[in-house]
Design an enzyme around this catalytic site. Structure first.
Site, mmCIF file in Angstrom:
data_model
loop_
_atom_site.group_PDB
_atom_site.id
_atom_site.type_symbol
_atom_site.label_atom_id
_atom_site.label_comp_id
_atom_site.label_asym_id
_atom_site.label_seq_id
_atom_site.Cartn_x
_atom_site.Cartn_y
_atom_site.Cartn_z
ATOM 1 N N LYS A 253 10.551 0.475 7.593
ATOM 2 C CA LYS A 253 11.157 1.495 6.738
ATOM 3 C C LYS A 253 12.561 1.001 6.444
ATOM 4 O O LYS A 253 13.449 1.027 7.295
ATOM 5 C CB LYS A 253 11.213 2.862 7.417
ATOM 6 C CG LYS A 253 11.796 3.920 6.498
ATOM 7 C CD LYS A 253 11.944 5.249 7.177
ATOM 8 C CE LYS A 253 12.363 6.347 6.219
ATOM 9 N NZ LYS A 253 13.435 6.019 5.296
ATOM 10 N N GLU A 303 11.772 -0.820 -2.240
ATOM 11 C CA GLU A 303 13.044 -0.380 -1.673
ATOM 12 C C GLU A 303 14.025 -1.547 -1.813
ATOM 13 O O GLU A 303 13.713 -2.683 -1.406
ATOM 14 C CB GLU A 303 12.833 -0.015 -0.196
ATOM 15 C CG GLU A 303 14.036 0.571 0.487
ATOM 16 C CD GLU A 303 14.166 2.099 0.355
ATOM 17 O OE1 GLU A 303 13.396 2.728 -0.408
ATOM 18 O OE2 GLU A 303 15.058 2.655 1.000
ATOM 19 N N PHE A 344 6.550 -2.370 -1.808
ATOM 20 C CA PHE A 344 5.559 -1.821 -0.865
ATOM 21 C C PHE A 344 4.383 -1.123 -1.529
ATOM 22 O O PHE A 344 3.466 -0.676 -0.855
ATOM 23 C CB PHE A 344 6.227 -0.923 0.178
ATOM 24 C CG PHE A 344 7.019 0.228 -0.405
ATOM 25 C CD1 PHE A 344 6.381 1.343 -0.927
ATOM 26 C CD2 PHE A 344 8.403 0.191 -0.405
ATOM 27 C CE1 PHE A 344 7.111 2.399 -1.436
ATOM 28 C CE2 PHE A 344 9.145 1.246 -0.915
ATOM 29 C CZ PHE A 344 8.493 2.355 -1.442
ATOM 30 N N LYS A 426 6.889 8.571 8.168
ATOM 31 C CA LYS A 426 8.026 7.792 8.655
ATOM 32 C C LYS A 426 8.245 8.073 10.136
ATOM 33 O O LYS A 426 8.093 9.206 10.592
ATOM 34 C CB LYS A 426 9.283 8.090 7.847
ATOM 35 C CG LYS A 426 9.559 9.549 7.628
ATOM 36 C CD LYS A 426 10.707 9.763 6.651
ATOM 37 C CE LYS A 426 10.861 11.254 6.375
ATOM 38 N NZ LYS A 426 11.757 11.623 5.348
HETATM 39 P P1 AMP Z 1 13.265 9.456 3.558
HETATM 40 O O1 AMP Z 1 14.250 9.028 2.522
HETATM 41 O O2 AMP Z 1 13.845 9.527 4.945
HETATM 42 O O3 AMP Z 1 12.479 10.674 3.161
HETATM 43 O O4 AMP Z 1 12.162 8.299 3.685
HETATM 44 C C1 AMP Z 1 11.315 7.955 2.658
HETATM 45 C C2 AMP Z 1 11.897 6.794 1.879
HETATM 46 O O5 AMP Z 1 11.846 5.592 2.633
HETATM 47 C C3 AMP Z 1 11.112 6.451 0.656
HETATM 48 O O6 AMP Z 1 11.409 7.330 -0.398
HETATM 49 C C4 AMP Z 1 11.559 5.024 0.374
HETATM 50 O O7 AMP Z 1 12.714 5.059 -0.445
HETATM 51 C C5 AMP Z 1 11.962 4.507 1.741
HETATM 52 N N1 AMP Z 1 11.149 3.384 2.248
HETATM 53 C C6 AMP Z 1 11.665 2.329 2.931
HETATM 54 N N2 AMP Z 1 10.721 1.461 3.286
HETATM 55 C C7 AMP Z 1 9.543 1.946 2.810
HETATM 56 C C8 AMP Z 1 8.188 1.480 2.867
HETATM 57 N N3 AMP Z 1 7.837 0.344 3.486
HETATM 58 N N4 AMP Z 1 7.240 2.257 2.277
HETATM 59 C C9 AMP Z 1 7.569 3.413 1.659
HETATM 60 N N5 AMP Z 1 8.826 3.895 1.573
HETATM 61 C C10 AMP Z 1 9.810 3.178 2.147
#
Ligand code: AMP
Length: 567
Positions: A253, A303, A344, A426
């Site tokens: 992530k 990302e 991704f 996540k």
């Molecule tokens: P959050 O911003 O905490 O809701 O986490 C989700 C976000 O993580 C997504 O909207 C992406 O921008 C980011 N992200 C980072 N790495 C990945 C990945 N391998 N797959 C999907 N999303 C990712």
């Protein structure tokens, strides 16, 4: 259509707080709305074009004050005085124009929705010398022809705050009721059509035909942004395996920002998850995609992360957040704050939509079409496993590589634009950080007088667009612009145009500016409307790439509190 009819609808919608009643009222209106008036759907959503379109109204309080003053024959001071008393420039316009119209005995308005849309659409087109004057003329023209109640809604539309409690979901339910008898399946299909097209007028036209099969015509369109699929959160890997099944894909992530990449006719466009076009801000990304991704047309989900150009170490999001909004000196900043794109997902490839294909297939395709080029563009680091130990090891490695944690993904599911899905999860250490929106502030004293210096943070309530206060923050913000992170100057520039009410030193701010905040603990508190308060909050960065609907919800806060207790 006469604008008075729309104003009447706004009034009726604003007069009830009950969602079902709103849907009843709006569905009746939509049922009789003719095709040629389709653009009214944008107005209902507080817009003038489809959501994906970048042309927004963008008018400041100051300009509206001038226009009300001109149209009503009152001085700008008088308008400001009324604004301070009433707290809503729309209501001020209604009151002052009412007084004028009564004295001129000119009460009937012939203003049409077409004329309102025409003038509003001219606003974002204006550029260069005399822009402000020209904008003032366009707005004043509308206010002069308006009845008091019309003036109220014109002003609220200009300021992007209709206050009628209508969200996209209310429009969706009203379309389903008007044309499909509120059938459950239809509401799902309408939402899908909205998420794919981001064009409410288009969805209205198809709904009006009354045939579900017509929605097949709404597919992905390369070049038009679509909403990103969002993830849910789990506490640990075991919980993740339970939810997405074994084996699953586990990826880093990345601690960066989402970049959705479109290629069509050799042209590349880059969008944030807020559907904003940021192609100009990232010329190097365009180069990398042209050079290292094979394909005639595609949509990739990725990302972008920053790295230190000397040490090649990956940096946290806040180090590169300024790149998203920076539109000048691009060459210099791209040298200083380089990015790497981690792809991704893939939604479309060479003429074919892939969103219904299983993730396993999509992720395999990514690895075929990208020429892995570290520090430029790569496919996301990934393992496919059912083994807890391997997963734990991978998680540790992600953290060691300065990333936020891992994502766990079900291998057989589709891509669902706009949804927070349970098949992409996540997992990150409980760092205690939240994305929140600023809804108020206080002017500082002494060295900081004239500056907003302490900020009220809010989370999302039970309903969308209901914001509940959860604390006040003044730390984490930099005194000088050159320091890394958010500065007082920057925050003040962003927040002052969004002030909706002032009372002494306190101001209310239109919820728009999202910040990432860390804290030590969440406590019960009668002082804030959420019932909770953050202890020792600190702003770590602005999140200009995030949408309001993505801020932490009360439900998530309450879940965090439960977690706190069990730790
Ligand atoms: P959050 O911003 O905490 O809701 O986490 C989700 C976000 O993580 C997504 O909207 C992406 O921008 C980011 N992200 C980072 N790495 C990945 C990945 N391998 N797959 C999907 N999303 C990712």
């Amino acid at each position: 259509m006469l604008y008075s009819k729309l104003a009447e609808l706004y009034e009726n919608l604003g007069n009830t707080t009950k969602r079902l009643e709103k849907i009843e009222i709006l569905s009746k209106f939509l049922e009789y709305l003719s095709e040629k008036d389709k653009d009214i759907l944008y107005l209902l959503n507080g817009e003038i074009y489809p959501t994906y379109d970048e042309r927004k109204i963008g008018i400041s309080n100051q300009l509206v004050i001038k226009a009300i003053s001109k149209a009503s024959g009152n001085s700008p001071d008088k308008v400001v005085q009324e604004w301070k008393k009433i707290g809503d420039l729309g209501k001020v316009a209604e009151k002052l124009i009412n007084t004028k119209k009564q004295s001129t005995l000119f009460l009937k308005s012939h203003l049409t929705t077409d004329k309102v849309i025409e003038n509003l659409r001219k606003l974002p087109e204006l550029e260069g010398e005399g822009t402000i004057e020209k904008k003032l003329i366009l707005i004043t023209e509308l206010l002069i022809s308006a009845s008091p109640i019309e003036a109220l809604y014109i002003v609220r539309t200009l300021l992007g705050d209709l206050r009628i409690g209508i969200q996209e979901s209310t429009i969706r339910e009203s379309l389903a009721k008007a044309f499909f008898n509120s059938d459950k399946e239809s509401s799902k299909i309408i939402q899908e059509a909205i998420d794919h097209s981001n064009d409410l007028a288009k969805v209205f036209l198809i709904s009006k035909k009354g045939k579900i099969s017509e929605f097949d015509k709404i597919g992905l369109e390369v070049g038009k942004p679509i909403k990103a699929m969002l993830a849910q959160k789990v506490k640990n890997i075991e919980e993740g395996f339970k939810a997405v099944g074994k084996p699953c894909a586990i990826e880093y992530k990345y601690d960066g920002f989402r970049l959705i990449i479109h290629k069509k006719d050799s042209k590349i466009k880059l969008f944030t998850r807020k559907l904003e076009n940021v192609t100009k801000q990232f010329p190097e990304a365009v180069e990398y995609i042209q050079k290292y991704v094979r394909g005639e047309s595609f949509i990739l989900d990725s990302e972008a992360i920053g790295y230190n150009k000397k040490t090649k170490e990956y940096t946290p999001f806040q180090a590169i957040s300024q790149r998203i909004r920076r539109k000048y000196n691009i060459e210099k900043i791209r040298e200083e704050l380089p990015i790497e794109i981690n792809v991704f997902d893939i939604l479309y490839y060479n003429g074919k939509s892939l969103i219904k294909e299983p993730f396993e297939k999509r992720t395999q395709l990514i690895r075929k079409i990208i020429k892995e080029t570290p520090y430029k563009i790569v496919s996301s680091k990934q393992i496919i496993t059912d083994d807890l130990n391997k997963a734990e090891e991978f998680y540790k490695k992600a953290l060691k590589d300065n990333q936020e944690g891992i994502m766990m993904k079900n291998l057989s599911t589709a891509y669902q634009p706009g949804n927070r899905v349970g098949h992409m999860l996540k997992v990150k250490p409980s760092e205690k950080d939240l994305d929140l929106v600023i809804t108020g502030a206080e002017y500082g004293t002494g060295k900081r007088s004239g500056w907003l210096s302490s900020f009220i943070l809010s989370c999302m309530g039970k309903e969308e667009q209901e914001f509940l206060e959860i604390g006040r923050v003044g730390t984490g913000i930099k005194e000088k612009d050159e320091q890394e992170g958010v500065s007082f100057n920057e925050l003040n520039d962003l927040l002052k145009p969004l002030i909706i009410k002032e009372q002494g030193k306190d101001v209310k701010i239109k919820p728009k500016i999202i910040v990432a905040v860390t804290y030590q603990e969440i406590q019960e508190s009668p002082n804030y409307s959420s019932g909770w308060a953050l202890r020792f909050p600190r702003i770590t960065s602005l999140r200009p790439d995030k949408h309001l609907s993505e801020i932490a919800s009360l439900q998530e806060i309450e879940k965090e509190v439960k977690g706190q207790k069990s730790n």
